[in-house]
Design a protein around this motif. Sequence first.
Motif, short mmCIF file in Angstrom:
data_model
loop_
_atom_site.label_atom_id
_atom_site.label_comp_id
_atom_site.label_asym_id
_atom_site.label_seq_id
_atom_site.Cartn_x
_atom_site.Cartn_y
_atom_site.Cartn_z
N ARG A 74 0.83 -1.21 0.00
CA ARG A 74 0.00 0.00 0.00
C ARG A 74 0.86 1.25 0.00
N GLY A 75 0.27 2.36 -0.48
CA GLY A 75 0.95 3.65 -0.45
C GLY A 75 0.71 4.38 0.86
N GLN A 76 0.58 5.71 0.77
CA GLN A 76 0.52 6.52 1.99
C GLN A 76 -0.78 7.30 2.14
N GLY A 77 -1.84 6.87 1.43
CA GLY A 77 -3.14 7.51 1.65
C GLY A 77 -3.66 7.16 3.04
N LEU A 78 -4.58 7.96 3.56
CA LEU A 78 -5.12 7.66 4.89
C LEU A 78 -5.71 6.25 4.99
N PRO A 79 -6.51 5.80 4.00
CA PRO A 79 -7.04 4.43 4.14
C PRO A 79 -5.93 3.38 4.13
N ASP A 80 -4.81 3.68 3.43
CA ASP A 80 -3.69 2.72 3.44
C ASP A 80 -3.14 2.57 4.85
N ALA A 88 -5.58 -5.11 8.08
CA ALA A 88 -6.71 -5.44 7.20
C ALA A 88 -6.40 -5.05 5.75
N VAL A 89 -5.23 -5.42 5.29
CA VAL A 89 -4.85 -5.14 3.90
C VAL A 89 -5.44 -6.25 3.03
N PRO A 90 -6.21 -5.90 1.99
CA PRO A 90 -6.94 -6.95 1.27
C PRO A 90 -6.08 -7.75 0.28
N ALA A 91 -4.95 -7.23 -0.14
CA ALA A 91 -4.14 -7.98 -1.13
C ALA A 91 -2.67 -7.57 -1.00
N PHE A 92 -1.81 -8.49 -1.39
CA PHE A 92 -0.35 -8.27 -1.27
C PHE A 92 0.30 -8.67 -2.59
N PRO A 93 1.45 -8.07 -2.92
CA PRO A 93 2.15 -8.57 -4.10
C PRO A 93 2.64 -10.00 -3.84
N ALA A 462 -13.58 6.31 14.11
CA ALA A 462 -14.68 5.48 14.64
C ALA A 462 -14.11 4.30 15.40
N THR A 463 -14.97 3.57 16.09
CA THR A 463 -14.45 2.43 16.86
C THR A 463 -13.97 1.30 15.94
N ASP A 464 -14.51 1.28 14.72
CA ASP A 464 -14.15 0.22 13.77
C ASP A 464 -13.39 0.84 12.59
N HIS A 465 -12.27 0.23 12.18
CA HIS A 465 -11.46 0.87 11.13
C HIS A 465 -12.23 0.99 9.81
N GLY A 466 -13.15 0.01 9.57
CA GLY A 466 -13.94 0.05 8.33
C GLY A 466 -14.84 1.28 8.31
N GLU A 467 -15.39 1.64 9.46
CA GLU A 467 -16.24 2.82 9.54
C GLU A 467 -15.39 4.09 9.38
N THR A 468 -14.18 4.10 9.91
CA THR A 468 -13.30 5.27 9.71
C THR A 468 -12.99 5.44 8.23
N ILE A 469 -12.72 4.33 7.54
CA ILE A 469 -12.44 4.41 6.11
C ILE A 469 -13.69 4.87 5.36
N ALA A 470 -14.86 4.40 5.79
CA ALA A 470 -16.11 4.83 5.13
C ALA A 470 -16.31 6.34 5.32
N ASP A 536 -9.58 2.79 -16.53
CA ASP A 536 -10.15 1.51 -16.10
C ASP A 536 -10.22 1.33 -14.59
N PRO A 537 -10.85 2.27 -13.89
CA PRO A 537 -10.90 2.10 -12.42
C PRO A 537 -11.68 0.86 -12.03
N MET A 538 -11.18 0.16 -11.02
CA MET A 538 -11.87 -1.04 -10.58
C MET A 538 -12.38 -0.86 -9.15
N THR A 539 -11.74 0.07 -8.44
CA THR A 539 -12.03 0.15 -7.00
C THR A 539 -13.13 1.12 -6.66
N ARG A 540 -13.80 0.85 -5.57
CA ARG A 540 -14.55 1.88 -4.88
C ARG A 540 -13.52 2.51 -3.94
N LEU A 541 -13.85 3.71 -3.45
CA LEU A 541 -12.87 4.40 -2.61
C LEU A 541 -12.51 3.61 -1.36
N GLU A 542 -13.44 2.80 -0.89
CA GLU A 542 -13.21 2.09 0.38
C GLU A 542 -12.19 0.96 0.25
N ALA A 543 -11.85 0.54 -0.98
CA ALA A 543 -11.03 -0.67 -1.13
C ALA A 543 -9.61 -0.47 -0.61
#
Length: 543
Positions: A74-80, A88-93, A462-470, A536-543
């Motif tokens: 991952r890079g250095q964006g806040l969700p990263d 909770a990183v969804p994929a790795f090289p 938020a108490t849950d990282h997913g909600e903070t990313i949302a 060709d974007p594939m992601t939603r911002l939350e990914a």
Amino acid sequence: MAGRLHRRLGGWGFTGENFPPTPELLAWLTRQIGPAVSCVPAGAEGSQLPRPRPVPHLGCGVSADEPDRLAHARGQGLPDILRLRAGAVPAFPDAVCWPKTADEVAGVLARCDSAGVEVIPWGGGTSVTGGVNVLPEDRPVVVMDLSALAALESFDERSRLATFGAGILGPALEASLASRGYTLGHFPQSWELSSLGGWVATRSAGQESLGFGRIDDMVAGLEAAAPGGRLSVRPMPGSAAGPDLKRLLLGSEGRFGIITSVTVRVRPLPSNRTIQSLLFPSWHDGMDAVRTLVQSGVPLTMLRLSDPPETEVAMAVGLGATRAAGLVRRYLHIRGIGDGACLLLVGAAGDPQTVRRTLRQAGHLIDGSHGVSLGTRPGAQWLKDRFRHPYLRDALLDVGVATDTLETAAPWSALDDVRQSVREAIAGALEGAQERVAVLCHISHPYPDGASLYFTFFFRVATDHGETIARWAAIKRAATNAIAAAGATLSHHHGIGQWHAPWLEQEAGSTGVAILRSVAHQLDPNTIINPHVLLDPMTRLEA
Ligand SMILES: Cc1cc2nc3c(=O)[nH]c(=O)nc-3n(C[C@H](O)[C@H](O)[C@H](O)COP(=O)(O)OP(=O)(O)OC[C@H]3O[C@@H](n4cnc5c(N)ncnc54)[C@H](O)[C@@H]3O)c2cc1C
């Protein structure tokens, strides 16, 4: 790999470095967004990495070790950062490789193209647009770390041209030039960790872009490799030999190939850098002063105007705790400057005499514009801390405050409307969740015809990282919609990456996107290089 060991994972910079918030800043944040309810524990130990899928022999240094795969996911964006901290990183090289030459880069691309393996170029990994993020894919993914392509390849002092391997980072590049009495003058806030190739691939702008130009102006020539062929654009002072191919690579984010070396225009190293600071009674007074200065052509290197909330924060961080602050406030009150004050930093570089002359000239030009000088101390402090400010984001996460930035640019005639609508969009983005967002804004890259606007926002974790990313995604979506609706640019210097890609067609038009797509197809027919950025974007911002 060496030298990266002490880079912090799940945060900015190097372990041991810090930029903690002052009590005044924390008090300001509590007033703006309420007391923290949760915090984000530091550390990125929790990630479970799947077994790496096999990749072909790549003909250069390769690692499939977990720490290398985690450090390049991952890079250095806040969700990263949030994902890394939460494990909770969804994929790795599947592997990371380190080619040492342009031929090795071309070799890796050829092998991956034949084997159907995706390649993500990695300069410094400081993207804040999802530009280096690995996504869950059917194909194996290799991150190509370009840090071994970091040599000064040639130095033509007579022409003031220097050619570097694209993976060189800011400090090594400047040290190499400084030892010869020169500078590139490109200082993005990420300078310590970002690379020359990354700057070109994202069209970055340094903090002194007013004097030194943005990276677009500095590139004289470059070399790149793609599965569809190799491109070499020789440095020319000017050329009318058809469209400028090096401009095609600027901002291409890997989609048109991997930049292997770059020839840059360099300048004599200035012996002095001085930043004068002034306070203006209002944003409009400050903005008029910036426009007057930049349109006059006075050779300043930096103009940075903070809006009232950012000025308040600057005072809270820099002056707030000191006895001097009280005196300054009383003096400003007498001069008619109250709550709506805006801080302007005015920078000049060169020999001391030139710097003095330039600042005097600037002072005359805005004489009568209601600005009150604060001298050079706030600017000196800013200069001293400018590469430490990013550490503040991590320290705030530790105490439950999430912060991120986004930016745009527009002509002067539209600039204030853009600022208002983006500000409102950010501030109101979490109303549904009954959360407040604090917003700061500054102008930092002015041109005779307009300027960039840089927004910093704060909200509660938020108490849950997913909600903070949302929450972050809701703010980002609202701001980007507002930017697009206002006709401003999607990015002045962060680039498109994965996260701005869904909006690109609104800015470039369908024909523009079709042109970019056909160039990408020519150079990378099987779309193996960084396939989800720019187009060709594939992601939603939350990914
Ligand atoms: C704290 C912080 C402050 C920042 N401040 C600034 C700022 O002041 N100004 C600014 O402009 N940006 C800024 N950024 C954003 C970021 O640093 C820039 O986009 C920078 O140019 C990225 O360089 P990098 O080497 O880290 O590239 P990476 O993040 O590694 O890559 C960025 C993109 O370029 C591609 N890429 C990288 N190298 C190559 C190559 N050699 N060939 C082809 N494609 C390549 C990647 O695949 C990716 O799509 C900041 C980021 C952070 C986290």
